[in-house]
Design a protein around this motif. Structure first.
Motif, PDB file in Angstrom:
ATOM      1  N   PHE A  29      -4.972   2.291   1.592  1.00 12.61           N
ATOM      2  CA  PHE A  29      -3.898   3.061   0.963  1.00 12.61           C
ATOM      3  C   PHE A  29      -2.888   3.514   1.990  1.00 12.61           C
ATOM      4  CE2 PHE A  29      -1.826   5.911  -1.878  1.00 12.61           C
ATOM      5  CZ  PHE A  29      -1.573   7.071  -1.155  1.00 12.61           C
ATOM      6  N   ASN A  30      -3.349   3.887   3.163  1.00  9.58           N
ATOM      7  CA  ASN A  30      -2.449   4.508   4.128  1.00  9.58           C
ATOM      8  C   ASN A  30      -1.359   3.553   4.615  1.00  9.58           C
ATOM      9  OD1 ASN A  30      -4.699   3.193   5.433  1.00  9.58           O
ATOM     10  ND2 ASN A  30      -3.893   3.972   7.361  1.00  9.58           N
ATOM     11  N   THR A  31      -1.540   2.258   4.441  1.00  9.21           N
ATOM     12  CA  THR A  31      -0.511   1.313   4.876  1.00  9.21           C
ATOM     13  C   THR A  31       0.378   0.839   3.724  1.00  9.21           C
ATOM     14  OG1 THR A  31      -1.897  -0.648   4.575  1.00  9.21           O
ATOM     15  CG2 THR A  31      -2.010   0.470   6.717  1.00  9.21           C
ATOM     16  N   TYR A  32       0.082   1.262   2.517  1.00 10.79           N
ATOM     17  CA  TYR A  32       0.876   0.837   1.368  1.00 10.79           C
ATOM     18  C   TYR A  32       2.192   1.601   1.308  1.00 10.79           C
ATOM     19  CZ  TYR A  32      -2.359  -2.248  -1.080  1.00 10.79           C
ATOM     20  OH  TYR A  32      -3.143  -3.316  -1.451  1.00 10.79           O
ATOM     21  N   ILE A  51       8.072   6.002   0.276  1.00  4.67           N
ATOM     22  CA  ILE A  51       7.556   6.405   1.577  1.00  4.67           C
ATOM     23  C   ILE A  51       6.783   5.224   2.156  1.00  4.67           C
ATOM     24  CG2 ILE A  51       5.533   7.544   0.540  1.00  4.67           C
ATOM     25  CD1 ILE A  51       5.846   9.632   2.887  1.00  4.67           C
ATOM     26  N   THR A  52       7.214   4.784   3.320  1.00  2.41           N
ATOM     27  CA  THR A  52       6.766   3.518   3.900  1.00  2.41           C
ATOM     28  C   THR A  52       6.090   3.746   5.244  1.00  2.41           C
ATOM     29  OG1 THR A  52       8.644   2.414   2.844  1.00  2.41           O
ATOM     30  CG2 THR A  52       7.538   1.224   4.617  1.00  2.41           C
ATOM     31  N   TRP A  53       4.979   3.073   5.443  1.00  2.00           N
ATOM     32  CA  TRP A  53       4.279   3.152   6.716  1.00  2.00           C
ATOM     33  C   TRP A  53       5.052   2.382   7.777  1.00  2.00           C
ATOM     34  CZ3 TRP A  53       0.766  -0.677   9.124  1.00  2.00           C
ATOM     35  CH2 TRP A  53       0.067  -0.138  10.209  1.00  2.00           C
ATOM     36  N   ARG A  54       5.243   3.044   8.960  1.00  2.00           N
ATOM     37  CA  ARG A  54       5.976   2.419  10.060  1.00  2.00           C
ATOM     38  C   ARG A  54       5.116   2.226  11.285  1.00  2.00           C
ATOM     39  NH1 ARG A  54       9.478  -0.332   7.416  1.00  2.00           N
ATOM     40  NH2 ARG A  54      11.183   0.866   6.455  1.00  2.00           N
ATOM     41  N   GLY A  55       3.805   2.363  11.100  1.00  2.00           N
ATOM     42  CA  GLY A  55       2.881   2.190  12.215  1.00  2.00           C
ATOM     43  C   GLY A  55       2.303   3.518  12.664  1.00  2.00           C
ATOM     44  N   GLY A  56       1.085   3.497  13.129  1.00  2.00           N
ATOM     45  CA  GLY A  56       0.425   4.721  13.574  1.00  2.00           C
ATOM     46  C   GLY A  56       0.380   5.736  12.452  1.00  2.00           C
ATOM     47  N   ASN A  57       0.853   6.927  12.745  1.00  2.00           N
ATOM     48  CA  ASN A  57       0.911   7.982  11.727  1.00  2.00           C
ATOM     49  C   ASN A  57       2.350   8.252  11.277  1.00  2.00           C
ATOM     50  OD1 ASN A  57      -1.881   8.550  11.619  1.00  2.00           O
ATOM     51  ND2 ASN A  57      -1.719   9.760  13.502  1.00  2.00           N
ATOM     52  N   THR A  58       3.198   7.259  11.445  1.00  2.00           N
ATOM     53  CA  THR A  58       4.616   7.425  11.135  1.00  2.00           C
ATOM     54  C   THR A  58       4.952   6.833   9.774  1.00  2.00           C
ATOM     55  OG1 THR A  58       5.167   7.308  13.486  1.00  2.00           O
ATOM     56  CG2 THR A  58       6.959   6.955  11.912  1.00  2.00           C
ATOM     57  N   ALA A 101       3.427   0.851  -6.059  1.00  2.00           N
ATOM     58  CA  ALA A 101       2.901   0.592  -4.719  1.00  2.00           C
ATOM     59  C   ALA A 101       2.996  -0.894  -4.385  1.00  2.00           C
ATOM     60  CB  ALA A 101       1.437   1.036  -4.640  1.00  2.00           C
ATOM     61  N   HIS A 102       3.124  -1.163  -3.099  1.00  2.00           N
ATOM     62  CA  HIS A 102       2.978  -2.542  -2.633  1.00  2.00           C
ATOM     63  C   HIS A 102       2.427  -2.529  -1.224  1.00  2.00           C
ATOM     64  CE1 HIS A 102       6.434  -2.796   0.146  1.00  2.00           C
ATOM     65  NE2 HIS A 102       7.149  -2.147  -0.765  1.00  2.00           N
ATOM     66  N   ALA A 103       1.740  -3.613  -0.913  1.00  2.00           N
ATOM     67  CA  ALA A 103       1.187  -3.755   0.423  1.00  2.00           C
ATOM     68  C   ALA A 103       2.317  -3.845   1.439  1.00  2.00           C
ATOM     69  CB  ALA A 103       0.316  -5.005   0.495  1.00  2.00           C
ATOM     70  N   ASN A 104       2.020  -3.449   2.654  1.00  2.00           N
ATOM     71  CA  ASN A 104       3.049  -3.423   3.700  1.00  2.00           C
ATOM     72  C   ASN A 104       3.637  -4.807   3.960  1.00  2.00           C
ATOM     73  OD1 ASN A 104       4.418  -1.650   5.572  1.00  2.00           O
ATOM     74  ND2 ASN A 104       3.418  -2.816   7.189  1.00  2.00           N
ATOM     75  N   SER A 105       2.845  -5.840   3.696  1.00  2.00           N
ATOM     76  CA  SER A 105       3.280  -7.214   3.943  1.00  2.00           C
ATOM     77  C   SER A 105       4.166  -7.758   2.825  1.00  2.00           C
ATOM     78  CB  SER A 105       2.065  -8.121   4.103  1.00  2.00           C
ATOM     79  OG  SER A 105       1.260  -8.083   2.947  1.00  2.00           O
ATOM     80  N   ARG A 106       4.282  -7.015   1.741  1.00  2.00           N
ATOM     81  CA  ARG A 106       5.040  -7.477   0.594  1.00  2.00           C
ATOM     82  C   ARG A 106       6.346  -6.693   0.479  1.00  2.00           C
ATOM     83  NH1 ARG A 106       3.857 -11.182  -3.024  1.00  2.00           N
ATOM     84  NH2 ARG A 106       4.222  -9.784  -4.795  1.00  2.00           N
ATOM     85  N   ALA A 107       7.298  -7.263  -0.231  1.00  2.00           N
ATOM     86  CA  ALA A 107       8.575  -6.583  -0.456  1.00  2.00           C
ATOM     87  C   ALA A 107       8.776  -6.238  -1.916  1.00  2.00           C
ATOM     88  CB  ALA A 107       9.719  -7.470   0.024  1.00  2.00           C
ATOM     89  N   VAL A 108       7.810  -6.576  -2.745  1.00  2.00           N
ATOM     90  CA  VAL A 108       7.913  -6.333  -4.182  1.00  2.00           C
ATOM     91  C   VAL A 108       6.791  -5.392  -4.594  1.00  2.00           C
ATOM     92  CG1 VAL A 108       7.833  -7.383  -6.465  1.00  2.00           C
ATOM     93  CG2 VAL A 108       8.906  -8.609  -4.562  1.00  2.00           C
TER      94      VAL A 108
END
Length: 122
Positions: A29-32, A51-58, A101-108
């Motif tokens: 979840f934390n990377t979605y 709200i988008t994960w940008r790596g680490g806790n960012t 929601a979408h996975a970090n690797s997806r754009a949709v």
């Protein structure tokens, strides 16, 4: 698979506040990327915030211009929750609000909740 359940909608007077919640299930979840959309009667669904994960806790928050400065999106990765704090509500904010929601690797956005109604009276 991710399941999303929204809550917190209701009827509020103009100028009031509401907080929407979205409970998520699933792995990583934390990377979605988590987003909020809304759809008013007779209108197309529109983006509200994400709200988008940008790596680490960012994480990066983005907003539609129409809600910038009034709405705040946040997340609690431990509780697997996403929130939308809505202040200074206007009648034009009336809509069904959807969590997505979408996975970090997806754009949709692949996953959607059932929606929660927000009605702002003038």
């Amino acid at each position: 698979q991710v399941q999303l359940v929204e809550s917190g909608g209701g009827l509020v007077q103009a100028g009031g506040s509401l907080r929407l919640s979205c409970a998520a299930s699933g792995r990583t979840f934390n990377t979605y990327t988590m987003g909020w959309f809304r759809q008013a009667p007779g209108k197309e669904r529109e983006f509200v915030a994400a709200i988008t994960w940008r790596g680490g806790n960012t994480y990066q928050a983005d907003y539609a211009d129409s809600v910038k400065g009034r709405f705040t999106i946040s997340r609690d990765n431990v509780k697997m929750m996403v929130y939308l704090q809505m202040n200074s509500l206007k009648p034009e904010d009336t809509a069904v609000y959807y969590c997505a929601a979408h996975a970090n690797s997806r754009a949709v956005y692949d996953y959607w909740g059932q929606g929660t109604q927000v009605t702002v009276s003038s």
